[in-house]
Motif scaffolding. Structure first.
Motif, PDB file in Angstrom:
ATOM      1  N   ILE A   1      46.488  52.325  53.636  1.00 27.78           N
ATOM      2  CA  ILE A   1      47.856  52.096  52.035  1.00 27.78           C
ATOM      3  C   ILE A   1      49.043  51.954  52.292  1.00 27.78           C
ATOM      4  O   ILE A   1      49.586  51.371  51.473  1.00 27.78           O
ATOM      5  N   GLY A   2      49.521  52.721  53.216  1.00 28.13           N
ATOM      6  CA  GLY A   2      51.007  52.499  53.231  1.00 28.13           C
ATOM      7  C   GLY A   2      51.103  50.839  52.832  1.00 28.13           C
ATOM      8  O   GLY A   2      51.815  50.538  52.465  1.00 28.13           O
ATOM      9  N   ALA A   3      50.888  50.180  54.570  1.00 22.42           N
ATOM     10  CA  ALA A   3      51.029  48.800  54.557  1.00 22.42           C
ATOM     11  C   ALA A   3      50.738  47.706  53.206  1.00 22.42           C
ATOM     12  O   ALA A   3      51.682  47.355  53.292  1.00 22.42           O
ATOM     13  N   ALA A   4      49.541  48.318  53.102  1.00 23.67           N
ATOM     14  CA  ALA A   4      49.450  47.744  51.766  1.00 23.67           C
ATOM     15  C   ALA A   4      50.853  47.960  50.740  1.00 23.67           C
ATOM     16  O   ALA A   4      50.594  46.845  49.837  1.00 23.67           O
ATOM     17  N   SER A   5      50.815  49.196  50.718  1.00 23.01           N
ATOM     18  CA  SER A   5      52.104  48.833  49.639  1.00 23.01           C
ATOM     19  C   SER A   5      52.973  48.045  49.891  1.00 23.01           C
ATOM     20  O   SER A   5      53.480  47.616  48.874  1.00 23.01           O
ATOM     21  N   LYS A   6      53.529  48.092  50.905  1.00 24.21           N
ATOM     22  CA  LYS A   6      55.018  47.422  51.100  1.00 24.21           C
ATOM     23  C   LYS A   6      54.905  46.251  50.620  1.00 24.21           C
ATOM     24  O   LYS A   6      55.605  45.499  50.949  1.00 24.21           O
ATOM     25  N   ASN A   7      53.198  45.832  50.732  1.00 19.39           N
ATOM     26  CA  ASN A   7      52.918  44.080  50.401  1.00 19.39           C
ATOM     27  C   ASN A   7      52.503  44.041  48.845  1.00 19.39           C
ATOM     28  O   ASN A   7      51.996  43.022  49.024  1.00 19.39           O
ATOM     29  N   GLY A   8      52.424  45.253  48.223  1.00 19.03           N
ATOM     30  CA  GLY A   8      52.503  45.508  46.675  1.00 19.03           C
ATOM     31  C   GLY A   8      50.801  45.554  46.262  1.00 19.03           C
ATOM     32  O   GLY A   8      50.552  44.573  45.413  1.00 19.03           O
ATOM     33  N   ILE A   9      50.220  46.112  47.642  1.00 15.76           N
ATOM     34  CA  ILE A   9      49.135  46.436  46.421  1.00 15.76           C
ATOM     35  C   ILE A   9      48.533  47.369  46.929  1.00 15.76           C
ATOM     36  O   ILE A   9      48.575  48.328  47.916  1.00 15.76           O
ATOM     37  N   LEU A  10      47.692  48.106  45.845  1.00 12.51           N
ATOM     38  CA  LEU A  10      47.462  49.678  45.924  1.00 12.51           C
ATOM     39  C   LEU A  10      46.237  49.774  46.094  1.00 12.51           C
ATOM     40  O   LEU A  10      45.392  49.213  44.697  1.00 12.51           O
TER      41      LEU A  10
ATOM     42  N   ILE B   1      39.445  44.371  41.759  1.00 11.55           N
ATOM     43  CA  ILE B   1      40.730  43.936  41.852  1.00 11.55           C
ATOM     44  C   ILE B   1      41.303  43.503  40.784  1.00 11.55           C
ATOM     45  O   ILE B   1      40.709  42.261  40.125  1.00 11.55           O
ATOM     46  N   ALA B   2      42.769  44.347  40.316  1.00 11.99           N
ATOM     47  CA  ALA B   2      43.007  43.805  38.981  1.00 11.99           C
ATOM     48  C   ALA B   2      44.289  42.830  39.212  1.00 11.99           C
ATOM     49  O   ALA B   2      44.890  43.164  40.558  1.00 11.99           O
ATOM     50  N   MET B   3      44.924  41.844  38.586  1.00 13.40           N
ATOM     51  CA  MET B   3      46.518  41.387  39.238  1.00 13.40           C
ATOM     52  C   MET B   3      46.799  41.825  38.088  1.00 13.40           C
ATOM     53  O   MET B   3      47.504  41.791  36.497  1.00 13.40           O
ATOM     54  N   GLY B   4      47.937  42.964  37.852  1.00 13.79           N
ATOM     55  CA  GLY B   4      48.590  43.627  37.995  1.00 13.79           C
ATOM     56  C   GLY B   4      49.560  43.851  37.011  1.00 13.79           C
ATOM     57  O   GLY B   4      49.642  44.152  35.997  1.00 13.79           O
ATOM     58  N   GLY B   5      50.605  42.547  37.485  1.00 13.19           N
ATOM     59  CA  GLY B   5      51.713  42.550  37.818  1.00 13.19           C
ATOM     60  C   GLY B   5      52.602  43.813  37.251  1.00 13.19           C
ATOM     61  O   GLY B   5      51.792  44.846  37.671  1.00 13.19           O
ATOM     62  N   LEU B   6      53.103  43.263  35.860  1.00 15.63           N
ATOM     63  CA  LEU B   6      54.327  44.561  35.620  1.00 15.63           C
ATOM     64  C   LEU B   6      53.954  45.058  34.044  1.00 15.63           C
ATOM     65  O   LEU B   6      54.584  45.921  33.612  1.00 15.63           O
ATOM     66  N   GLY B   7      53.476  44.955  34.051  1.00 19.47           N
ATOM     67  CA  GLY B   7      52.034  44.832  32.280  1.00 19.47           C
ATOM     68  C   GLY B   7      51.308  46.214  32.375  1.00 19.47           C
ATOM     69  O   GLY B   7      51.235  47.032  31.565  1.00 19.47           O
TER      70      GLY B   7
ATOM     71  N   THR C   1      56.764  45.912  42.305  1.00 20.53           N
ATOM     72  CA  THR C   1      56.033  44.851  42.591  1.00 20.53           C
ATOM     73  C   THR C   1      55.832  44.332  44.639  1.00 20.53           C
ATOM     74  O   THR C   1      55.021  44.260  45.074  1.00 20.53           O
ATOM     75  N   GLY C   2      57.062  44.821  45.329  1.00 20.11           N
ATOM     76  CA  GLY C   2      56.693  45.262  46.723  1.00 20.11           C
ATOM     77  C   GLY C   2      58.093  44.147  46.647  1.00 20.11           C
ATOM     78  O   GLY C   2      58.055  43.266  47.584  1.00 20.11           O
TER      79      GLY C   2
ATOM     80  N   VAL D   1      41.147  48.176  43.383  1.00 18.98           N
ATOM     81  CA  VAL D   1      42.862  47.609  43.645  1.00 18.98           C
ATOM     82  C   VAL D   1      43.215  46.831  43.135  1.00 18.98           C
ATOM     83  O   VAL D   1      42.808  46.391  41.949  1.00 18.98           O
ATOM     84  N   VAL D   2      45.132  47.155  43.080  1.00 15.45           N
ATOM     85  CA  VAL D   2      45.544  46.737  42.377  1.00 15.45           C
ATOM     86  C   VAL D   2      46.769  45.810  43.057  1.00 15.45           C
ATOM     87  O   VAL D   2      47.304  45.935  44.061  1.00 15.45           O
ATOM     88  N   ILE D   3      47.159  44.760  42.868  1.00 14.71           N
ATOM     89  CA  ILE D   3      48.177  43.449  43.133  1.00 14.71           C
ATOM     90  C   ILE D   3      49.323  43.689  42.017  1.00 14.71           C
ATOM     91  O   ILE D   3      48.642  43.102  41.104  1.00 14.71           O
ATOM     92  N   GLN D   4      50.357  43.710  42.664  1.00 13.41           N
ATOM     93  CA  GLN D   4      51.199  44.225  41.775  1.00 13.41           C
ATOM     94  C   GLN D   4      51.756  43.226  40.780  1.00 13.41           C
ATOM     95  O   GLN D   4      52.453  42.934  40.096  1.00 13.41           O
ATOM     96  N   ASP D   5      51.967  41.739  41.684  1.00 13.50           N
ATOM     97  CA  ASP D   5      52.858  40.545  41.368  1.00 13.50           C
ATOM     98  C   ASP D   5      52.372  39.670  41.065  1.00 13.50           C
ATOM     99  O   ASP D   5      53.042  38.491  40.973  1.00 13.50           O
ATOM    100  N   ASP D   6      50.431  39.796  41.223  1.00 13.14           N
ATOM    101  CA  ASP D   6      49.831  38.304  40.503  1.00 13.14           C
ATOM    102  C   ASP D   6      49.711  37.279  41.146  1.00 13.14           C
ATOM    103  O   ASP D   6      49.535  36.039  40.836  1.00 13.14           O
ATOM    104  N   ARG D   7      49.943  38.248  42.689  1.00 15.38           N
ATOM    105  CA  ARG D   7      49.768  36.335  43.280  1.00 15.38           C
ATOM    106  C   ARG D   7      48.574  36.346  44.375  1.00 15.38           C
ATOM    107  O   ARG D   7      47.955  38.021  44.567  1.00 15.38           O
ATOM    108  N   PRO D   8      47.659  35.653  43.588  1.00 13.00           N
ATOM    109  CA  PRO D   8      46.661  35.577  44.163  1.00 13.00           C
ATOM    110  C   PRO D   8      46.436  35.416  45.953  1.00 13.00           C
ATOM    111  O   PRO D   8      45.206  36.211  46.186  1.00 13.00           O
ATOM    112  N   SER D   9      47.286  35.682  46.420  1.00 12.75           N
ATOM    113  CA  SER D   9      47.487  35.085  48.001  1.00 12.75           C
ATOM    114  C   SER D   9      47.572  36.375  48.157  1.00 12.75           C
ATOM    115  O   SER D   9      47.456  37.209  50.093  1.00 12.75           O
ATOM    116  N   LYS D  10      47.567  37.879  47.772  1.00 13.32           N
ATOM    117  CA  LYS D  10      47.668  39.093  48.093  1.00 13.32           C
ATOM    118  C   LYS D  10      46.023  39.054  48.247  1.00 13.32           C
ATOM    119  O   LYS D  10      45.981  41.015  48.879  1.00 13.32           O
ATOM    120  N   ILE D  11      45.037  38.964  47.938  1.00 11.93           N
ATOM    121  CA  ILE D  11      43.628  39.228  48.132  1.00 11.93           C
ATOM    122  C   ILE D  11      43.064  38.560  49.353  1.00 11.93           C
ATOM    123  O   ILE D  11      42.920  39.710  49.896  1.00 11.93           O
TER     124      ILE D  11
END
Length: 680
Positions: free
Chosen positions: A354-363, A589-595, A233-234, A605-615
């Motif tokens: 892409i690397g900066a985004a992944s550090k923030n939990g965004i794929l 953009i998917a709120m992917g979370g852990l599931g 999740t980052g 684009v996948v936001i791994q921790d489900d936080r909309p602030s990552k949009i």
């Protein structure tokens, strides 16, 4: 297929990626000098064993190996220059002098000459390797031995620094790389044994000590355990799991000894999917990147032809034509014109994004989506699970008196167990264990409506009131008068009553909306939930455009209306139920979370921790990446045009040529890696 590795600051191997995934010429140096005995397979992301890792030198040793050829050439060149200019002697002449300069040239020149030949064999004739080869060999041909060695030496040093920049970019996604342990502790016959992780079977029980990293996906058997989920999740905040909940490969057990039942094979874990996504991201090229690659293929042969023209054409117009002088100018022109600043720094800029985004939990699934995100003018979002927690709780049970409460609730619970919707979870938590005596027949999920099944030969409907309308079931309540989400129930074509379920707004939802407004982005909420609930959430968050009671096709029509304004649109949702809308949007953009594995596979684009602030964070990273890429393009073209003119006119030497090529490339690289240090 050859592979390249990336390492962290201590020299620990982080991943292996297929050569060519990142479109940088510096990979040639990695391939030739820093990667040996590669034994990993990119397809299934196998880890090296401890013996393999032992064979790898420390990071400083590898860096020394990269610089060693340049160091040898530099020492030999300096000795030659001293003998030529500062030490009186008569023996450093003729073939001895030429041989010395050739020896100084080969450590740095041979790999480039080899690459030029290999590219020609592959049909890629006009490469920067060919340009550098022609320029330096031409310098030798006219007797400019020191300059021939110096140009190739500085070019080689520049390539090494570019190689290190690439490795740094790869390192910046280390939290998303395959860091699973090679071995895990498995309990068999009440005994703990160590097994290779890839040999563990589904159903085996893993014992995980405090501080250990989980090697495979599974279900927690212990009553409770806390995990660090940063690799997925980052976010490094502890995540407490309870018995039966899913835990994933890459999570680190933080406190007590825990037991996990394996539910997925080693190669099928969520972390493997994420790793594959990150590794393949650079395969999806941005339009700017594709243009530069096409441009380089046309640009380079034109430059070679112009070099020949600069060398030979003056013969017909200049009275005192000296071939060696015009050949020297042509060689300078070729060195200046090398497009490495563009073909290296631009892909690295996107990969850095892409690397900066992944550090923030965004794929990001490709650099093309970074470009698109930078132009987003409209964000259309689902409500449940996006702006709200998706953690529903039953608030009210309102059943008709002629229906048995327990019987109806047990049947509803049994039917809802066939669904993965958050509503099903809420009902399960409220009712409890499923009654195994209930037999469901002809179960059917009706999109946008609910579920239908037969129990004891009678029809059971569970969903919204549109479902009851569809099957002509009469009811005596006004759905619009109920604020919360309503689950209507019909049994044997008779209205049995309803449940109300409430959700809570995510804590960073308001920040998300406020930030998007500051970015000038229009916001629309589309939901299949009842309008009263949607309007309640929209008013709380300050969203003007919100629509409820929408079927999937209604969402598509709403999105088409927005796209008709010729503005880029991003849709944010679960990526599965809203598949038609995701496909229609410019960026899904998917709120992917852990599931949900499906969201990782379907969204752009996948936001791994489900936080909309990552949009808004994703939009900001896209904008910054595009800004840096165009800065590099402007810098490279600007400097090259000026020095090319000077070179053609005889006003620039090889040293200016080296700066225009290697110097500008290094400046562009340094600019590209800036994004990896930025905070978003």
């Amino acid at each position: 297929m050859e592979h390249t590795h990336s390492y962290d600051a201590q020299g620990k191997q982080l991943c292996c990626t297929e050569e060519g995934k990142i479109n940088v010429q510096a990979d040639a140096l990695i391939k030739n000098k820093s990667v040996k005995n590669c034994c990993c397979a990119a397809d299934d992301h196998e880890q090296h064993t401890d013996d393999d890792d032992h064979n790898h030198a420390s990071s400083s040793d590898r860096n020394f190996e990269l610089f060693l050829p340049a160091a040898i050439s530099l020492i030999a060149l300096l000795i030659a220059i001293i003998l030529d200019n500062y030490v009186p002697q008569t023996w450093f002449t003729g073939w001895l002098r030429i041989g010395w300069y050739v020896a100084a040239y080969l450590p740095v020149g041979l790999p480039v000459l080899k690459e030029a030949v290999e590219n020609i064999v592959k049909g890629e004739v006009f490469s920067e390797f060919l340009l550098m080869s022609i320029a330096t060999l031409g310098a030798f041909a006219i007797g400019e031995y020191p300059e021939g060695v110096a140009v190739m030496l500085f070019y080689s040093v520049g390539e090494v620094f570019q190689t290190l920049a690439v490795k740094r970019a790869k390192t910046n996604i280390k939290t998303l790389l395959d860091q699973r342990p090679d071995e895990v502790t498995v309990l068999r016959n009440n005994q703990a044994i160590m097994l290779k992780a890839e040999t563990v079977s589904i159903g085996d029980i893993i014992q995980l000590r405090a501080g250990e990293k989980l090697g495979l996906d599974g279900a927690l058997l212990s009553e409770t355990a806390s995990f660090n989920t940063a690799a997925l999740t980052g976010e490094s905040n502890p995540d407490t799991k309870t018995k039966g909940e899913t835990v994933l490969a890459g999570m680190i057990n933080l406190n007590v000894v825990s037991q996990v039942k394996v539910t997925a094979a080693y190669s099928d874990s969520k972390l493997s999917r994420i790793l594959e996504l990150v590794q393949n991201a650079s395969a999806q090229k941005a339009p700017t990147e594709l243009f530069i690659r096409k441009f380089a293929k046309i640009y380079t042969p034109i430059v070679v032809v112009l070099g020949v023209v600069i060398c030979l054409l003056p013969y017909f117009f200049v009275e005192t034509y000296v071939f060696s002088q015009w050949l020297y100018r042509a060689l300078i022109f070729l060195v200046i014109s090398c497009p490495c600043a563009l073909v290296i720094s631009i892909p690295l800029g996107y990969f850095g994004g892409i690397g900066a985004a992944s550090k923030n939990g965004i794929l990001f699934k490709g650099s093309n989506f970074l470009d698109t995100m930078s132009t987003i003018k409209n964000v259309v979002m689902d409500k449940t699970g996006t702006m709200t927690e998706g953690a529903f709780k039953v608030q009210e049970v309102n059943l008709k008196p002629d229906f048995n409460r327990d019987e109806i609730l047990n049947m509803v619970n049994a039917l809802e167990s066939q669904s993965t919707h958050p509503v099903a979870t809420a009902i399960s938590q409220f009712v409890g264990a499923i009654d195994t005596d209930i037999t469901l027949n002809n179960v059917e999920e009706i999109s946008g409506h609910g579920l239908k099944a037969e129990i004891n030969g009678k029809e059971l409907l569970v969903g919204n009131f549109r479902l009851l309308n569809k099957f002509s079931v009469q009811y005596d309540v006004d759905p619009a008068s109920i604020v919360h989400t309503v689950i209507a129930i019909s049994y044997d074509r008779k209205f049995a009553g309803y449940l109300t379920i409430a959700d809570s707004i995510k804590e960073d939802a308001q920040l998300t909306i406020d930030t998007l407004k500051q970015l000038g982005v229009n916001i629309t909420m589309l939901s299949g939930d009842k309008s009263s609930v949607v309007q309640f959430v929209a008013q709380k968050l300050g969203i003007k455009n919100a629509f409820g009671d929408l079927l999937p096709e209604d969402k598509v029509n709403k999105l088409k209306e927005i796209k008709a304004q010729n503005e880029t649109v991003a849709f944010v949702g679960d990526g599965v139920n809203d598949a038609p809308v995701v496909a229609l949007s410019d960026v899904g953009i998917a709120m992917g979370g852990l599931g949900s594995d499906a969201t990782i596979e379907t969204a752009d684009v996948v936001i791994q921790d489900d936080r909309p602030s990552k949009i808004p964070t994703a939009i900001a990273i896209g904008k910054q990446t595009k800004r840096i890429v165009w800065q590099n393009i402007s810098l490279a073209f600007g400097v090259k045009v000026v020095v090319l003119i000077l070179g053609a006119g005889g006003l620039a030497t090889m040293w200016e040529a080296v700066f225009a090529d290697v110097g500008v490339a290094l400046l562009a690289i340094l600019n590209a890696v800036r994004i990896q240090r930025m905070k978003f």
